[in-house]
Each structure stands twice: as structure tokens, then as C-alpha cells.
Design a protein around this motif. Structure first.
Motif, PDB file in Angstrom:
ATOM      1  N   ARG A  56       0.832  -1.208   0.000  1.00  6.95           N
ATOM      2  CA  ARG A  56       0.000   0.000   0.000  1.00  6.95           C
ATOM      3  C   ARG A  56       0.865   1.257   0.000  1.00  6.95           C
ATOM      4  O   ARG A  56       0.482   2.272  -0.566  1.00  6.95           O
ATOM      5  CB  ARG A  56      -0.949  -0.013   1.198  1.00  6.95           C
ATOM      6  CG  ARG A  56      -2.200  -0.840   0.941  1.00  6.95           C
ATOM      7  CD  ARG A  56      -3.157  -0.733   2.096  1.00  6.95           C
ATOM      8  NE  ARG A  56      -2.667  -1.476   3.238  1.00  6.95           N
ATOM      9  CZ  ARG A  56      -2.995  -2.727   3.512  1.00  6.95           C
ATOM     10  NH1 ARG A  56      -3.830  -3.363   2.734  1.00  6.95           N
ATOM     11  NH2 ARG A  56      -2.508  -3.348   4.558  1.00  6.95           N
ATOM     12  N   VAL A 101       1.485   2.295  -3.489  1.00 15.68           N
ATOM     13  CA  VAL A 101       0.328   2.971  -4.105  1.00 15.68           C
ATOM     14  C   VAL A 101       0.282   4.432  -3.637  1.00 15.68           C
ATOM     15  O   VAL A 101       0.016   5.340  -4.425  1.00 15.68           O
ATOM     16  CB  VAL A 101      -0.993   2.223  -3.760  1.00 15.68           C
ATOM     17  CG1 VAL A 101      -2.175   2.866  -4.451  1.00 15.68           C
ATOM     18  CG2 VAL A 101      -0.900   0.755  -4.142  1.00 15.68           C
ATOM     19  N   VAL A 102       0.570   4.634  -2.345  1.00 14.42           N
ATOM     20  CA  VAL A 102       0.620   6.010  -1.801  1.00 14.42           C
ATOM     21  C   VAL A 102       1.742   6.789  -2.501  1.00 14.42           C
ATOM     22  O   VAL A 102       1.582   7.959  -2.850  1.00 14.42           O
ATOM     23  CB  VAL A 102       0.840   5.989  -0.266  1.00 14.42           C
ATOM     24  CG1 VAL A 102       1.061   7.388   0.277  1.00 14.42           C
ATOM     25  CG2 VAL A 102      -0.343   5.342   0.433  1.00 14.42           C
ATOM     26  N   LYS A 126       0.644   7.758  -6.017  1.00 11.63           N
ATOM     27  CA  LYS A 126      -0.322   8.856  -5.889  1.00 11.63           C
ATOM     28  C   LYS A 126       0.419  10.164  -5.575  1.00 11.63           C
ATOM     29  O   LYS A 126       0.145  11.218  -6.157  1.00 11.63           O
ATOM     30  CB  LYS A 126      -1.330   8.532  -4.784  1.00 11.63           C
ATOM     31  CG  LYS A 126      -2.160   9.708  -4.337  1.00 11.63           C
ATOM     32  CD  LYS A 126      -2.833   9.387  -3.020  1.00 11.63           C
ATOM     33  CE  LYS A 126      -3.271  10.618  -2.293  1.00 11.63           C
ATOM     34  NZ  LYS A 126      -2.238  11.276  -1.503  1.00 11.63           N
ATOM     35  N   ARG A 161       2.153  11.616  -8.583  1.00 12.52           N
ATOM     36  CA  ARG A 161       1.184  12.267  -9.488  1.00 12.52           C
ATOM     37  C   ARG A 161       0.808  13.649  -8.961  1.00 12.52           C
ATOM     38  O   ARG A 161       0.797  14.628  -9.701  1.00 12.52           O
ATOM     39  CB  ARG A 161      -0.082  11.409  -9.602  1.00 12.52           C
ATOM     40  CG  ARG A 161       0.113  10.207 -10.481  1.00 12.52           C
ATOM     41  CD  ARG A 161      -1.178   9.419 -10.605  1.00 12.52           C
ATOM     42  NE  ARG A 161      -1.001   8.340 -11.549  1.00 12.52           N
ATOM     43  CZ  ARG A 161      -1.445   7.105 -11.368  1.00 12.52           C
ATOM     44  NH1 ARG A 161      -2.099   6.793 -10.273  1.00 12.52           N
ATOM     45  NH2 ARG A 161      -1.249   6.180 -12.288  1.00 12.52           N
ATOM     46  N   GLU A 162       0.495  13.697  -7.665  1.00 14.21           N
ATOM     47  CA  GLU A 162       0.078  14.972  -7.069  1.00 14.21           C
ATOM     48  C   GLU A 162       1.204  15.993  -7.117  1.00 14.21           C
ATOM     49  O   GLU A 162       0.983  17.162  -7.412  1.00 14.21           O
ATOM     50  CB  GLU A 162      -0.369  14.754  -5.621  1.00 14.21           C
ATOM     51  CG  GLU A 162      -1.710  14.051  -5.535  1.00 14.21           C
ATOM     52  CD  GLU A 162      -2.193  13.880  -4.110  1.00 14.21           C
ATOM     53  OE1 GLU A 162      -3.372  14.105  -3.850  1.00 14.21           O
ATOM     54  OE2 GLU A 162      -1.363  13.497  -3.253  1.00 14.21           O
ATOM     55  N   ARG A 192       1.673  17.255 -10.649  1.00 18.33           N
ATOM     56  CA  ARG A 192       0.558  18.113 -11.075  1.00 18.33           C
ATOM     57  C   ARG A 192       0.516  19.426 -10.303  1.00 18.33           C
ATOM     58  O   ARG A 192       0.019  20.427 -10.798  1.00 18.33           O
ATOM     59  CB  ARG A 192      -0.768  17.350 -10.933  1.00 18.33           C
ATOM     60  CG  ARG A 192      -0.903  16.295 -12.010  1.00 18.33           C
ATOM     61  CD  ARG A 192      -2.041  15.342 -11.783  1.00 18.33           C
ATOM     62  NE  ARG A 192      -1.947  14.226 -12.712  1.00 18.33           N
ATOM     63  CZ  ARG A 192      -2.645  13.113 -12.620  1.00 18.33           C
ATOM     64  NH1 ARG A 192      -3.492  12.960 -11.624  1.00 18.33           N
ATOM     65  NH2 ARG A 192      -2.495  12.161 -13.507  1.00 18.33           N
ATOM     66  N   ASP A 193       1.061  19.386  -9.090  1.00 23.64           N
ATOM     67  CA  ASP A 193       1.144  20.607  -8.293  1.00 23.64           C
ATOM     68  C   ASP A 193       2.534  21.201  -8.531  1.00 23.64           C
ATOM     69  O   ASP A 193       3.300  21.426  -7.603  1.00 23.64           O
ATOM     70  CB  ASP A 193       0.973  20.245  -6.807  1.00 23.64           C
ATOM     71  CG  ASP A 193       0.145  21.271  -6.074  1.00 23.64           C
ATOM     72  OD1 ASP A 193      -0.221  22.274  -6.700  1.00 23.64           O
ATOM     73  OD2 ASP A 193      -0.129  21.060  -4.879  1.00 23.64           O
ATOM     74  N   THR A 201      -8.948  14.361   3.237  1.00 23.69           N
ATOM     75  CA  THR A 201      -8.795  13.076   2.545  1.00 23.69           C
ATOM     76  C   THR A 201      -8.150  12.043   3.469  1.00 23.69           C
ATOM     77  O   THR A 201      -8.283  10.847   3.239  1.00 23.69           O
ATOM     78  CB  THR A 201      -7.944  13.249   1.272  1.00 23.69           C
ATOM     79  OG1 THR A 201      -6.850  14.115   1.562  1.00 23.69           O
ATOM     80  CG2 THR A 201      -8.747  13.825   0.142  1.00 23.69           C
ATOM     81  N   ILE A 237     -15.111  14.904  -0.254  1.00 24.79           N
ATOM     82  CA  ILE A 237     -13.708  14.670   0.095  1.00 24.79           C
ATOM     83  C   ILE A 237     -13.049  13.908  -1.045  1.00 24.79           C
ATOM     84  O   ILE A 237     -13.228  12.692  -1.196  1.00 24.79           O
ATOM     85  CB  ILE A 237     -13.587  13.923   1.438  1.00 24.79           C
ATOM     86  CG1 ILE A 237     -14.181  14.784   2.558  1.00 24.79           C
ATOM     87  CG2 ILE A 237     -12.132  13.587   1.732  1.00 24.79           C
ATOM     88  CD1 ILE A 237     -14.091  14.200   3.942  1.00 24.79           C
ATOM     89  N   PHE A 284      -7.218   4.259  -6.367  1.00 26.93           N
ATOM     90  CA  PHE A 284      -6.375   4.464  -5.178  1.00 26.93           C
ATOM     91  C   PHE A 284      -7.145   4.089  -3.912  1.00 26.93           C
ATOM     92  O   PHE A 284      -6.644   3.370  -3.046  1.00 26.93           O
ATOM     93  CB  PHE A 284      -5.917   5.926  -5.115  1.00 26.93           C
ATOM     94  CG  PHE A 284      -5.222   6.282  -3.837  1.00 26.93           C
ATOM     95  CD1 PHE A 284      -3.956   5.789  -3.568  1.00 26.93           C
ATOM     96  CD2 PHE A 284      -5.829   7.098  -2.889  1.00 26.93           C
ATOM     97  CE1 PHE A 284      -3.302   6.108  -2.375  1.00 26.93           C
ATOM     98  CE2 PHE A 284      -5.181   7.419  -1.704  1.00 26.93           C
ATOM     99  CZ  PHE A 284      -3.919   6.920  -1.448  1.00 26.93           C
TER     100      PHE A 284
END
Lengths: 387, 321
Positions: A2, A5-6, A9, A12-13, A16-17, A215, B95, B108
């Protein structure tokens, strides 16, 4: 997996930021460029002007002009000494002072009218003294270094003219590579560490973004553990730190920093450990903040400490607290980048062996562990606490 | 050989749940049992403790005392994500990870529950289609409209296929078309799952919920089926009349006459509400009694009891501060 996967992610963030990413990564090369522009490039040079007012004197062999001889000696020596002293003749005292004022010279030496007479009178029953005048701005480092070395050179030359054998001679041995380094190059190890310190903002923001956008609530009720979340997020920041460090190093090299062969592996090791340390430190900052805005406000204080109290931005005495077994415990010993800067300076500036940096590396690792434990505990307590 | 049939534990049970914030008692000894295959509505005015309750039900908030059981397993005792992951929550606020596409965040989210990438993608595609978001599959969440974000929020809750679904104000901020879509979606889910919804929309609760609990000031006031709740405050019809009253005392006299005639009148300003069985054939009688006092009817409405009546009856009309 996991955490992986984090991590994906997070990548990607982060991409993109891109504004935050660009600002963090560009900051260190910018600092290096600023330091480059502030400091002179290449080995340091000091410009000394010689104003020759010597009238000469008659000796057995005719008219003697030792003032001219001194000026010629200086001209011949120009650029051959370390530090590099560049001597130039100037027409008058006033003209030389004008050059001092506009910054094109560091010091002025005025050779008096009775210079030759005084030197020649040394062997007579009534020796005369000539007053050499040294003019300069004492607030300038260039004057201080130039004046000290010029005095030394002139004294040596005059002694030889007067056939005086001085009981002492000076020999200078520069520590490691410091003699061959420009002022700019001496700052580079600290600035490389600074490039990693900069990631505190992006690392803290990446973590705080989750509780701020709520989130994290989705993640809290999933099977993801706090360790997996922090691991995935930290790995992204490790890449950001590496990128920042690599860009800072490339910028430094492009601006004339000479990398010592065989030290790249050591540089990578120190950058890796410092990155882990700063990411761990970011966990503490993230635990204290609820929003990116708070990171920008609260995070400034530790960033300031890490920049200015670790020797990253410029050399600084840490402030001795006490001594244990010969080791001086300093106030800034709780800041891990201090050990990174010290380790880099040992190898890259003082030319010491890598094994001699083991105490610094041990300090860096120990503080990283402490930051990590404190950061994860505080983060769990503040943001991951549920049932 | 005889086998005794073990009773199935409730999908979710809360026992004497208390949440205290300093001096504020947000939830006061709340006990509920919610079963598999039912839609359970949690109603209450603002600040009644609904959101606090569902946050405790999901494991997002630690109760001061009391227990939450999921399929008979205590959420507190297990401390395990395994039990917690049986619940899916659609919070009141959207959210979403704004820098991830719709597909990316659904995948995800599912992967955080141990679902394989292939299965997660398949499920995400199906859910995006079911909510009319298939064209937004690769759009960043930050670029979605408010209604689309709301629909994404709903499907995020079900990505890991939980047994219990909690929807906090699921229809808030949706246009009528989206409301129907979401309602149908939830109704379909309730066939196989336990669904808990909180809402202010009494119509929504009446239409969807099999059972309803009404909370106020942290306490459970009443719980039953919507029909039973409506019946509990009186059966029959409700006639609402807006009146033009010529002088003082006339309305009071008219109300006395109506009461003697077997009606249950109540009045607020110029609005007269009359409750009673089979009111339609008796309208002319009401009309005559009012005319005797020279009171003129300007508007007339006939309806039956609603959940809103029950809600107002139980919680009162005063605003919560």
C-alpha cells in the motif's frame, strides 16, 4: 504494497502541483547563483597599489632607487603568491585613494621619499627610518588579507636589501584544499545541504495536505497504516530532495565548483542521510500544522534555524554548552544539517578521509532517528488518532 | 440431530454511545441497531449529534463511552482496520483528491483496502458509468462541477464494497436529475447492504428509509418506521386553511365550535390547521362554522401527516443555537 500505491499517488500529485515543486527545486540553484555573484570567482585576488615617492640616494656605485626596485619586485611577484596579490604602480597617493574608494584596489602602500636613504643608512652609525604608509578600508576583508601579506613581502624584501637576516621566516600551509578554493567554492558544501533543507516546506505540505482536505479521513478508515502512509509520502519527498540536491550541485559545477575526484559517492551518501533527516523533521512540522498556510507560517521558524544555525548558509559558531569527554556540546548539535555540513567540509574543503567523518555521520543518523520517532509519534497523535 | 439457529448479529449496533466535548454533551447514551438490507435514516436538526454519531460509527472519532459493534465485533476492542473497512462513508463534504483523476482516486481508494488494481479499475469503470461520470473518467477532480463531485463522493464510499454504507446528506447540493440517480443508486445498494443516511430532507427520508431515528441535542427521541412515526402523532387528514379574520374573538369562537364538532383545530397567525378522520366530506361543515363568525377562507390545502410533522412535533420549532 500500500505504501507503493501512496508513493505513486504522491508522485502524481507532486508533478501536477508543479508550482510548489518548481519553487522548492529552483530555490537551491538560485541561492548558489546568488553566492556566486556575491563572492569573487576563482582563487581570491587582492589588488595592491604602490605609490613610489622615493627620491633615491647616492651610494658608492652612484644613484640608487630602491623604491623602483620594490615596485618592480612587486610586479614580478604579482599573482605568484597564495593568496594571490596583484601589485600595480599608481601615480600619486590621491589617485590611489580614489581607486580604493571605487573598489578597484584593496590596499595602497606609499613608499616615502627617504626610502632608499633609510635602507642604505642601516649599516651606518646613524641609521634612518623610513615610514611606509599602508592605506585601506579596515572594514573590508580584502584590505586585511592584502595588508598582512604585503607587509610580510615588503619586510622580507627590505631585509634582503639591507642585508638583514631575520631570525624567523614564515611558511604557510593551507589546510586540505582550502588554499586552492575560491570563496564561492568554500560556501558550496553548506549550500548543497541548504538545497535539502529547503524540502521542509514541500514535505510538510505534502503530509498536511491530507488532513487539510480531509482526505486523510478516507485513509484512516481504510487498511492503510500510518507507517505505510508516511513511507509512501516520504519516498516522494526523497526524490524531490535528490532532484533539488542534484540541480544545486550541477549549478555549482557550472559556476566553477571543482568536484574532488572520488568524493561523489560520499556526497550522495550525505545527501541521502540529510534528506531522510529533513523528511523526518518535516513530520514534526506537519504534526504541528493543520493546513498548508500554517506550514508556511510555522515552518519558517525551523527553516530559519536550520539555514542559519547549522553552517549551511554561512559558517557559524554553534555556541558551546558544555563538554563531555573532550567533545564540546554545542547549542546547534540538535540540528542534524550541522553534522552534514561539517562532514562535507571535512572531506571537500579540509581534504580529510571519509572515515574521519564517522562521528558526524553518526550524529546525523542519530538525530534523524530521533526526528523520525518524534515526528511519527506526534503525527499519529495529532492526525491519525481515531479509535 | 437438531441445530439451534443462531440469531444474526445486527449489521451495526451502537450501545450507550456518549461523546462529550468539555461541557458539551454531543451524543447522550445513544443506542441503535441497524440490520442488513435496510435503509436507516438518522434525522435531527443542526447540532443534534448526527454527524458525531456517524463519525463514531465509522471509527473516525473515539467515543467518550459506549461501544460500536459491526457484525457483533467491537470497533474499539478490535482496533483493527479489518473491522473498520467493513464500513464505507460518504461524508457531507466532498472529500476528493483534487489532483487525481476520477479513475485514479477510485482505484487508489480501493487499493487502500487491498483490492487488486485490475478489479479496482473494473469496479471504478462500472461505478463511473452508474453515476453518469464515464466521460469524466480521466478528468481531475478539481475540474468537476459541484454535482459531479457529489456523485463522485457517493461512489468513493462503495469502491471497496463495504457491508455497511453511511451517507451523510447524500442528496445535498444535487440537481433533481442527480437526486433521482443517487436515490436509485442507494436503494439498489440497500438490497444487499446496510445503509445509514442522515438528512434534513424529510421527504428524502420518508421515501427512502425503512426505519427512522430522530435525534435532538444528542439524544434519541424516537425510532420506528416512517409510517408508524407519522401515525404516532395522529391519524387521518390535515386541512390547512389560510383565513381572513374580520375582528378579534371570532377565531377563538370558531375554534370552540370546531372542537365541539369533533375536529382538532390549532391556529398560528392566520393559519388554521384541522386534524381529523375523513375530512373531505366534512369540509362544507367547517366552512359553515367559519362563515357563522364571518371568517373568510383565502387558501385551502389538504394533506396527510408527514415526517416533517413528526420531526417538528418531537423537536419543536425553535431554531438551534
Amino acid at each position: 504494497m500500500r505504501w507503493w500505491v501512496v508513493f505513486i499517488k504522491g508522485i502524481r500529485e507532486q508533478v501536477r502541483d508543479y508550482w510548489i515543486l518548481v519553487m522548492i527545486v529552483v530555490m537551491a540553484p538560485l541561492f548558489i547563483t546568488i553566492y556566486y555573484l556575491m563572492e569573487e570567482t576563482g582563487p581570491s585576488e587582492y589588488h595592491i597599489l604602490l605609490v613610489n615617492n622615493d627620491r633615491g640616494a647616492i651610494s658608492g656605485s652612484g644613484m640608487v632607487q630602491l623604491g623602483d626596485s620594490l615596485v618592480n619586485y612587486g610586479t614580478i611577484l604579482s599573482g605568484r603568491s597564495v593568496p594571490s596579490l596583484l601589485y600595480k604602480s599608481s601615480g600619486s597617493r590621491d589617485m590611489a585613494i580614489e581607486e580604493l574608494r571605487n573598489g578597484s584596489a584593496d590596499a595602497v602602500v606609499v613608499i616615502p621619499e627617504n626610502f632608499t636613504a633609510a635602507v642604505l643608512s642601516h649599516a651606518t652609525a646613524q641609521p634612518e627610518q623610513a615610514m611606509l604608509e599602508m592605506i585601506g578600508d579596515v572594514t573590508r576583508l580584502g584590505y586585511m588579507i592584502g595588508a598582512v601579506w604585503t607587509e610580510e613581502l615588503i619586510s622580507g624584501y627590505v631585509n634582503s636589501l639591507a642585508e638583514i637576516v631575520s631570525p624567523v621566516v614564515w611558511k604557510e600551509t593551507t589546510l586540505g584544499h582550502s588554499g586552492q578554493r575560491s570563496d564561492f567554492e568554500l560556501f558550496v558544501p553548506g549550500l548543497l545541504v541548504l538545497s535539502i533543507i529547503m524540502i521542509i516546506f514541500s514535505a510538510s505540505a505534502a503530509i498536511v495536505r491530507e488532513p487539510e482536505n480531509r482526505t486523510l479521513e478516507r485513509l484512516k478508515i481504510s487498511r492503510l497504516t500510518a507507517s505505510e502512509f508516511l513511507m509512501g509520502t516520504s519516498l516522494v519527498q526523497l526524490i524531490v530532495a535528490t532532484l533539488s540536491f542534484a540541480l544545486a550541485l550541477l549549478t555549482a559545477v557550472a559556476l566553477g565548483y571543482r568536484l574532488i575526484p572520488g568524493t561523489l559517492g560520499f556526497l550522495i551518501l550525505v545527501s541521502f542521510l540529510t534528506s531522510l533527516s529533513m523528511i523526518s523533521f518535516s513530520l514534526i512540522v506537519a504534526a504541528m500544522c493543520r493546513s498548508i498556510k500554517e506550514v508556511a507560517i510555522i515552518g519558517t521558524f525551523p527553516l530559519f534555524l536550520l539555514m542559519f544555525f547549522t553552517g549551511a548558509a554561512f559558517p557559524l559558531d554553534g555556541g558551546k554548552l558544555f563538554e563531555i569527554g573532550g567533545y564540546q556540546v554545542m547549542l546547534n548539535d540538535i540540528l542534524s544539517p550541522k553534522f552534514a555540513v561539517e562532514a562535507l567540509n571535512k572531506v571537500l574543503v579540509r581534504g580529510q578521509e571519509v572515515r574521519e567523518t564517522l562521528p558526524e555521520l553518526a550524529g546525523l543518523i542519530l538525530l534523524t532517528l530521533l526526528y523520525f520517532l518524534a515526528g511519527t509519534w506526534a503525527f499519529r497523535r495529532r492526525h491519525m488518532r481515531a479509535l | 440431530m437438531t441445530r439451534s439457529k443462531q440469531p444474526q448479529p445486527a449489521a451495526m449496533e451502537v450501545r450507550s454511545l456518549v461523546k462529550r466535548y468539555g461541557n458539551l454533551l454531543a451524543v447522550d447514551r445513544l443506542s441503535l441497531q441497524i440490520h442488513h438490507g435496510e435503509i436507516f435514516g438518522l434525522l435531527g436538526p443542526n447540532g443534534a449529534g448526527k454527524t458525531t454519531t456517524i463519525r463514531m460509527m465509522c471509527g473516525l472519532l473515539r467515543p467518550t463511552s459506549g461501544e460500536v459493534f459491526i457484525r457483533g465485533m467491537s470497533l474499539r476492542a478490535s482496533r483493527g482496520t479489518q473491522v473498520r473497512s467493513r464500513v464505507g462513508i460518504c461524508p457531507q463534504e466532498n472529500i476528493l483528491w483534487s489532483k487525481l483523476t476520477c479513475l485514479e482516486q477510485l482505484v487508489f481508494s480501493a487499493r487502500m483496502y487491498g483490492i487488486t488494481s485490475v478489479l479496482a479499475r473494473r469496479r471504478a469503470d462500472a461505478l463511473l458509468c452508474s453515476m453518469g461520470l464515464e466521460t469524466k473518467r480521466n478528468s481531475l477532480a478539481s475540474t468537476l462541477s459541484g454535482g459531479m463531485k457529489r456523485r463522485m463522493n457517493v461512489i468513493m464510499a462503495v469502491m471497496h464494497d463495504p457491508e455497511i454504507l453511511v451517507f451523510d446528506e447524500p442528496e445535498a447540493g444535487l440537481d433533481p436529475q442527480s437526486r433521482v440517480l443517487v436515490r436509485e443508486f442507494i436503494r439498489e445498494l440497500s438490497i444487499k447492504k446496510c445503509v445509514i443516511i442522515t438528512t434534513h430532507n424529510m421527504d428524502e427520508a420518508d421515501r427512502m428509509a425503512d426505519r427512522v431515528a430522530i435525534m435532538d441535542q444528542g439524544r434519541l427521541l424516537q425510532q420506528d418506521t416512517p409510517e408508524n412515526l407519522k401515525r404516532s402523532i395522529g391519524e387521518g387528514d390535515i386541512l390547512v386553511l389560510r383565513l381572513s379574520i374580520p375582528g378579534s374573538g371570532r377565531l377563538e369562537r370558531a375554534m370552540q365550535k370546531l372542537s365541539k364538532g369533533g375536529f382538532s383545530p390549532s391556529c398560528e397567525n392566520d393559519c388554521l390547521t384541522i386534524r381529523g378522520m375523513e375530512l373531505i366530506p366534512r369540509i362544507h361543515e367547517i366552512y359553515r362554522l367559519l362563515e357563522m363568525e364571518h371568517i373568510r377562507i383565502t387558501e385551502m390545502k389538504m394533506r396527510v401527516n408527514t415526517l416533517e410533522d413528526v420531526f417538528i412535533h418531537l423537536t419543536g420549532k425553535s431554531l438551534r443555537t
